[in-house]
Design an enzyme around this catalytic site. Sequence first.
Site, PDB file in Angstrom:
ATOM      1  N   ASN A   9       0.866  -1.184   0.000  1.00  0.00           N
ATOM      2  CA  ASN A   9       0.000   0.000   0.000  1.00  0.00           C
ATOM      3  C   ASN A   9       0.897   1.227   0.000  1.00  0.00           C
ATOM      4  O   ASN A   9       1.485   1.565   1.019  1.00  0.00           O
ATOM      5  CB  ASN A   9      -0.886  -0.046   1.267  1.00  0.00           C
ATOM      6  CG  ASN A   9      -1.717   1.214   1.441  1.00  0.00           C
ATOM      7  OD1 ASN A   9      -1.787   2.057   0.541  1.00  0.00           O
ATOM      8  ND2 ASN A   9      -2.352   1.338   2.600  1.00  0.00           N
ATOM      9  N   LYS A  11       0.107   4.248  -0.237  1.00  0.00           N
ATOM     10  CA  LYS A  11      -0.558   5.433   0.335  1.00  0.00           C
ATOM     11  C   LYS A  11      -0.312   6.636  -0.592  1.00  0.00           C
ATOM     12  O   LYS A  11      -0.181   6.434  -1.794  1.00  0.00           O
ATOM     13  CB  LYS A  11      -0.071   5.665   1.761  1.00  0.00           C
ATOM     14  CG  LYS A  11      -0.222   4.391   2.611  1.00  0.00           C
ATOM     15  CD  LYS A  11      -0.092   4.610   4.069  1.00  0.00           C
ATOM     16  CE  LYS A  11      -0.271   3.266   4.779  1.00  0.00           C
ATOM     17  NZ  LYS A  11      -0.222   3.371   6.228  1.00  0.00           N
ATOM     18  N   HIS A  98      -9.519   1.088   4.660  1.00  0.00           N
ATOM     19  CA  HIS A  98      -8.274   1.271   5.425  1.00  0.00           C
ATOM     20  C   HIS A  98      -8.544   2.215   6.599  1.00  0.00           C
ATOM     21  O   HIS A  98      -9.356   3.131   6.483  1.00  0.00           O
ATOM     22  CB  HIS A  98      -7.187   1.838   4.505  1.00  0.00           C
ATOM     23  CG  HIS A  98      -5.844   1.840   5.154  1.00  0.00           C
ATOM     24  ND1 HIS A  98      -5.474   2.807   6.057  1.00  0.00           N
ATOM     25  CD2 HIS A  98      -4.806   0.979   5.060  1.00  0.00           C
ATOM     26  CE1 HIS A  98      -4.249   2.535   6.490  1.00  0.00           C
ATOM     27  NE2 HIS A  98      -3.824   1.435   5.894  1.00  0.00           N
ATOM     28  N   GLU A 100      -7.032   4.655   7.704  1.00  0.00           N
ATOM     29  CA  GLU A 100      -6.861   6.089   7.395  1.00  0.00           C
ATOM     30  C   GLU A 100      -8.086   6.645   6.688  1.00  0.00           C
ATOM     31  O   GLU A 100      -8.457   7.796   6.875  1.00  0.00           O
ATOM     32  CB  GLU A 100      -5.577   6.273   6.564  1.00  0.00           C
ATOM     33  CG  GLU A 100      -4.337   6.060   7.423  1.00  0.00           C
ATOM     34  CD  GLU A 100      -3.131   5.487   6.694  1.00  0.00           C
ATOM     35  OE1 GLU A 100      -3.085   5.528   5.455  1.00  0.00           O
ATOM     36  OE2 GLU A 100      -2.224   4.970   7.396  1.00  0.00           O
ATOM     37  N   GLU A 170      -5.539  -4.908  10.677  1.00  0.00           N
ATOM     38  CA  GLU A 170      -4.496  -3.915  10.896  1.00  0.00           C
ATOM     39  C   GLU A 170      -4.762  -3.150  12.191  1.00  0.00           C
ATOM     40  O   GLU A 170      -5.540  -2.182  12.187  1.00  0.00           O
ATOM     41  CB  GLU A 170      -4.467  -2.913   9.737  1.00  0.00           C
ATOM     42  CG  GLU A 170      -4.212  -3.529   8.385  1.00  0.00           C
ATOM     43  CD  GLU A 170      -3.654  -2.506   7.409  1.00  0.00           C
ATOM     44  OE1 GLU A 170      -2.517  -2.687   6.980  1.00  0.00           O
ATOM     45  OE2 GLU A 170      -4.343  -1.515   7.123  1.00  0.00           O
ATOM     46  N   GLY A 176       2.425   2.239  10.791  1.00  0.00           N
ATOM     47  CA  GLY A 176       3.379   3.327  10.609  1.00  0.00           C
ATOM     48  C   GLY A 176       4.093   3.731  11.885  1.00  0.00           C
ATOM     49  O   GLY A 176       4.753   4.771  11.930  1.00  0.00           O
ATOM     50  N   SER A 216       3.343  -2.096  10.407  1.00  0.00           N
ATOM     51  CA  SER A 216       4.799  -2.160  10.621  1.00  0.00           C
ATOM     52  C   SER A 216       5.403  -3.533  10.308  1.00  0.00           C
ATOM     53  O   SER A 216       6.378  -3.937  10.936  1.00  0.00           O
ATOM     54  CB  SER A 216       5.159  -1.723  12.052  1.00  0.00           C
ATOM     55  OG  SER A 216       4.771  -0.377  12.261  1.00  0.00           O
TER      56      SER A 216
HETATM   57  P1  PGA Z   1       2.743   0.234   7.664  1.00  0.00           P
HETATM   58  O1  PGA Z   1       1.299   0.450   7.038  1.00  0.00           O
HETATM   59  O2  PGA Z   1       3.274  -1.047   7.102  1.00  0.00           O
HETATM   60  O3  PGA Z   1       3.538   1.438   7.210  1.00  0.00           O
HETATM   61  O4  PGA Z   1       2.593   0.186   9.142  1.00  0.00           O
HETATM   62  C1  PGA Z   1       0.416  -0.635   6.866  1.00  0.00           C
HETATM   63  C2  PGA Z   1      -0.882  -0.151   6.291  1.00  0.00           C
HETATM   64  O5  PGA Z   1      -1.346   0.938   6.658  1.00  0.00           O
HETATM   65  O6  PGA Z   1      -1.496  -0.814   5.446  1.00  0.00           O
END
Ligand code: PGA
Length: 253
Positions: A9, A11, A98, A100, A170, A176, A216
Amino acid sequence: MRKKIVAGNWKMNLTFEEGQKLTSEIVNMLKDENIKDVIAVLNPPFVHLYPVKKLIGDTPNLFLGSQNCSDKASGAYTGETSAAMLASFGATYVIIGHSERREYFKESNQLLTEKTKQALANGLTPIFCCGEPLEIREAETHEAYVKQQLTESLFDFSPEEMSKIVIAYEPIWAIGTGRTASSDQAQEMHAALRSHLASKFGKELADNISILYGGSANPGNAKDLFSKPDVDGGLIGGASLKSRDFVEIVKSF
Ligand code: PGA
C-alpha cells in the site's frame, strides 16, 4: 486452499518517476524469484495505476490493486473513481476501509458495504481492512470491536460473495509506528476473526478466506508473522516503498 497474499500500500507517496522506478525494480527482482505460491499486489495511488500496470505486464503472480474506490457505480460524483474504471485499467484488487480512510474521510461500516458491493460487481477482489485503535486494545475489547466491524460491513453478503473477499487485520496502533503486533497477538486475532466468519458463513468457507496482517510489517518480522497458521500474508505500507524490502517480505513464506 486459501491464497497467500502480500499487498503493498503506497498510500499518498511517490511521483510518476519514483513509482516507475519502484515498479521496475520489483518486476525485475520477482522475475528472478520463484514465488509461485504467493500473490504480490501493488496498490499505488489512482494516477499511477495505468503506468504501473504497463510495467507489471505479464509478470507471474504480480497484480495491480487500488487503495480505494467509490461506493457509486458512475455519475456526477466529482473526484471519485469507480470500481468499473479500476477494472478497465487492469486492477484486480482494491483496498476497502483502510483505517486512514475510516478516520480522515469518515468512512462508516455501512459505506464500506457499498464500496465492497461495487468492487465485487466489477470483478475486483476487495481487501477489506479492520482493526482497533490503541484505547480499545488497552481496554481489552479489541476482539469484540473488530468482529463488529466485520458484522456491520460484511454479514449481509451471500456466502458466494463473502468467499471472494480478503480480510486485512491492521491494529491502528501498529500502523506506521514501528510497533508491530507480536506474531502471537496477530495469530490470536486472526483466529478469532476466522471463527467469527465461520459462525456466519460456515467453517469451510472461513477456512478458505485469506486474512492478512498489516502494521509495521517488514523483512525482519514477516517470516515470524507468516509462520502463524491463520496469518495468510500482509498489507505492507512503509516497507512497500523499498523494492528490496517488499520483495523480501514476499519471499518470507
Ligand atoms: P505500515 O502500514 O506497514 O507502514 O505500518 C500498513 C498499512 O497501513 O497498510
